[in-house]
Motif scaffolding. Structure first.
Motif, PDB file in Angstrom:
ATOM      1  N   ASP A  42       1.140  -1.116   0.000  1.00 43.44           N
ATOM      2  CA  ASP A  42      -0.016   0.020  -0.133  1.00 43.44           C
ATOM      3  C   ASP A  42       0.957   1.312  -0.020  1.00 43.44           C
ATOM      4  N   ILE A  43       2.077   1.230   0.621  1.00 42.82           N
ATOM      5  CA  ILE A  43       2.743   2.367   0.732  1.00 42.82           C
ATOM      6  C   ILE A  43       3.400   2.487  -0.700  1.00 42.82           C
ATOM      7  N   LEU A  44       3.971   1.232  -1.263  1.00 49.81           N
ATOM      8  CA  LEU A  44       4.841   1.388  -2.490  1.00 49.81           C
ATOM      9  C   LEU A  44       3.733   1.752  -3.792  1.00 49.81           C
ATOM     10  N   CYS A  45       2.548   1.531  -3.649  1.00 49.88           N
ATOM     11  CA  CYS A  45       1.513   1.881  -4.520  1.00 49.88           C
ATOM     12  C   CYS A  45       0.786   3.111  -4.302  1.00 49.88           C
ATOM     13  N   CYS A  46       1.372   3.874  -3.157  1.00 52.19           N
ATOM     14  CA  CYS A  46       0.858   5.182  -2.687  1.00 52.19           C
ATOM     15  C   CYS A  46      -0.500   5.150  -2.229  1.00 52.19           C
ATOM     16  N   VAL A  47      -1.190   4.080  -1.895  1.00 52.31           N
ATOM     17  CA  VAL A  47      -2.399   4.039  -1.333  1.00 52.31           C
ATOM     18  C   VAL A  47      -2.204   4.482   0.132  1.00 52.31           C
ATOM     19  N   LEU A  48      -1.137   4.465   0.839  1.00 56.52           N
ATOM     20  CA  LEU A  48      -0.839   5.235   1.739  1.00 56.52           C
ATOM     21  C   LEU A  48       0.196   6.209   1.207  1.00 56.52           C
ATOM     22  N   LYS A  49      -0.119   7.395   1.346  1.00 52.72           N
ATOM     23  CA  LYS A  49       0.605   8.354   0.813  1.00 52.72           C
ATOM     24  C   LYS A  49       1.782   8.835   1.522  1.00 52.72           C
ATOM     25  N   PRO A  50       2.692   9.524   0.794  1.00 57.72           N
ATOM     26  CA  PRO A  50       4.091   9.887   1.602  1.00 57.72           C
ATOM     27  C   PRO A  50       3.538  10.942   2.759  1.00 57.72           C
ATOM     28  N   ASP A  51       4.191  10.897   3.857  1.00 57.72           N
ATOM     29  CA  ASP A  51       3.938  11.829   4.981  1.00 57.72           C
ATOM     30  C   ASP A  51       2.562  11.778   5.571  1.00 57.72           C
ATOM     31  N   GLN A  52       1.793  10.552   5.015  1.00 56.49           N
ATOM     32  CA  GLN A  52       0.545  10.212   6.032  1.00 56.49           C
ATOM     33  C   GLN A  52       0.533   9.667   7.346  1.00 56.49           C
ATOM     34  N   ARG A  53      -0.043  10.196   8.183  1.00 60.00           N
ATOM     35  CA  ARG A  53      -0.084   9.673   9.609  1.00 60.00           C
ATOM     36  C   ARG A  53      -0.689   8.339   9.659  1.00 60.00           C
ATOM     37  N   LEU A  54      -0.165   7.468  10.188  1.00 63.24           N
ATOM     38  CA  LEU A  54      -0.419   6.124  10.317  1.00 63.24           C
ATOM     39  C   LEU A  54      -0.968   5.909  11.738  1.00 63.24           C
ATOM     40  N   ARG A  55      -2.376   5.994  11.849  1.00 69.19           N
ATOM     41  CA  ARG A  55      -3.136   5.859  13.180  1.00 69.19           C
ATOM     42  C   ARG A  55      -3.536   4.524  13.287  1.00 69.19           C
TER      43      ARG A  55
END
Length: 256
Positions: A42-55
């Motif tokens: 998800d991080i590599l595909c930018c589903v979880l975007k750069p600088d996004q808080r991981l709550r």
């Protein structure tokens, strides 16, 4: 307590083993690995975007897992450079920058050209068949668009990686292949952002690469993979918001 301390060491070991369920340990490891794999993708595909808080609350719902498993998976991602943690601020997806992409790309050029040249010199019929097959599967899917479902993006990413991996599969240096693969994965976020924000069309560089490698033309193939990597950097620098930089500065850095 005194009775326990008087037990022989062998009996203590047997007692400890009896209270530990190996299947539970294995199940926990498998759960961590599965969550790590999904979060990483998800991080590599930018589903979880750069600088996004991981709550943790949101992550528990997304991945249907425990806080302990999430914490362990996030620790792995931090060690890979894909997540960050700060005291009192929790976890975030690692940021991106053009400086980082340039650094990654220069190292990729170095390793990709060397592994590719070695692979061509040691290529086999099975290696050629995998290149043809992986290119066919990649070409069946067009480059993903911003509004495509996540599953489509992941499938394209999997096929894209398979094609590039196939080109160097017969390289005889395991360490070179290992570090080349690590750098390829680290660059995937930048590939996604470049494709999503691309305004210009590029020729089918994968087809050119396939043909040069199958022709066993080392100089042409290495030149094409280097151009493939550098063109993506230049496109990202001119078209991806937040990564823009004068292309003259990129050329100057390349010469340096």
């Amino acid at each position: 307590m005194a009775k326990i301390l008087k037990m022989p060491l062998r009996q203590l070991a047997d007692r400890a083993a009896a209270t530990t369920a190996p299947q539970d340990v294995l199940a926990e490891d498998a759960a961590t690995f599965d969550v790590l794999r999904r979060m990483r993708e998800d991080i590599l595909c930018c589903v979880l975007k750069p600088d996004q808080r991981l709550r943790f609350g949101e992550l528990r719902q997304r991945y249907d897992t425990s806080v302990g498993t999430l914490r362990e998976a996030l620790s792995h991602l931090v060690s890979e450079g894909l997540a960050r943690t700060e005291a009192g601020r929790g976890f975030t997806v690692a940021p991106i920058s053009l400086a980082d992409f340039l650094d990654l790309s220069e190292l990729r050029v170095y390793l990709e050209t060397r592994t590719l040249a070695d692979a061509i010199r040691h290529g086999t019929d099975a290696w050629e068949a995998e290149i043809v097959s992986s290119y066919f599967l990649l070409n069946k899917l067009g480059p993903p668009r911003q509004d495509d479902p996540v599953g489509v993006k992941r499938e394209w990413g999997k096929r894209h990686k398979r094609f590039h991996d196939s080109l160097v599969a017969t390289c005889t240096s395991p360490w070179s292949l290992h570090f080349r693969s690590e750098l390829f994965d680290q660059a995937r976020r930048y590939h996604w952002l470049t494709m999503i924000h691309a305004r210009s069309r590029r020729r089918n560089e994968h087809l050119d690469l396939r043909d040069a490698v199958l022709a066993r033309d080392v100089d042409l193939a290495c030149g094409l993979i280097e151009k493939h990597i550098r063109t993506t950097v230049e496109q990202a620098a001119s078209e991806v918001p937040g990564l823009t930089m004068d292309t003259a500065r990129i050329a100057k850095r390349r010469k340096a």
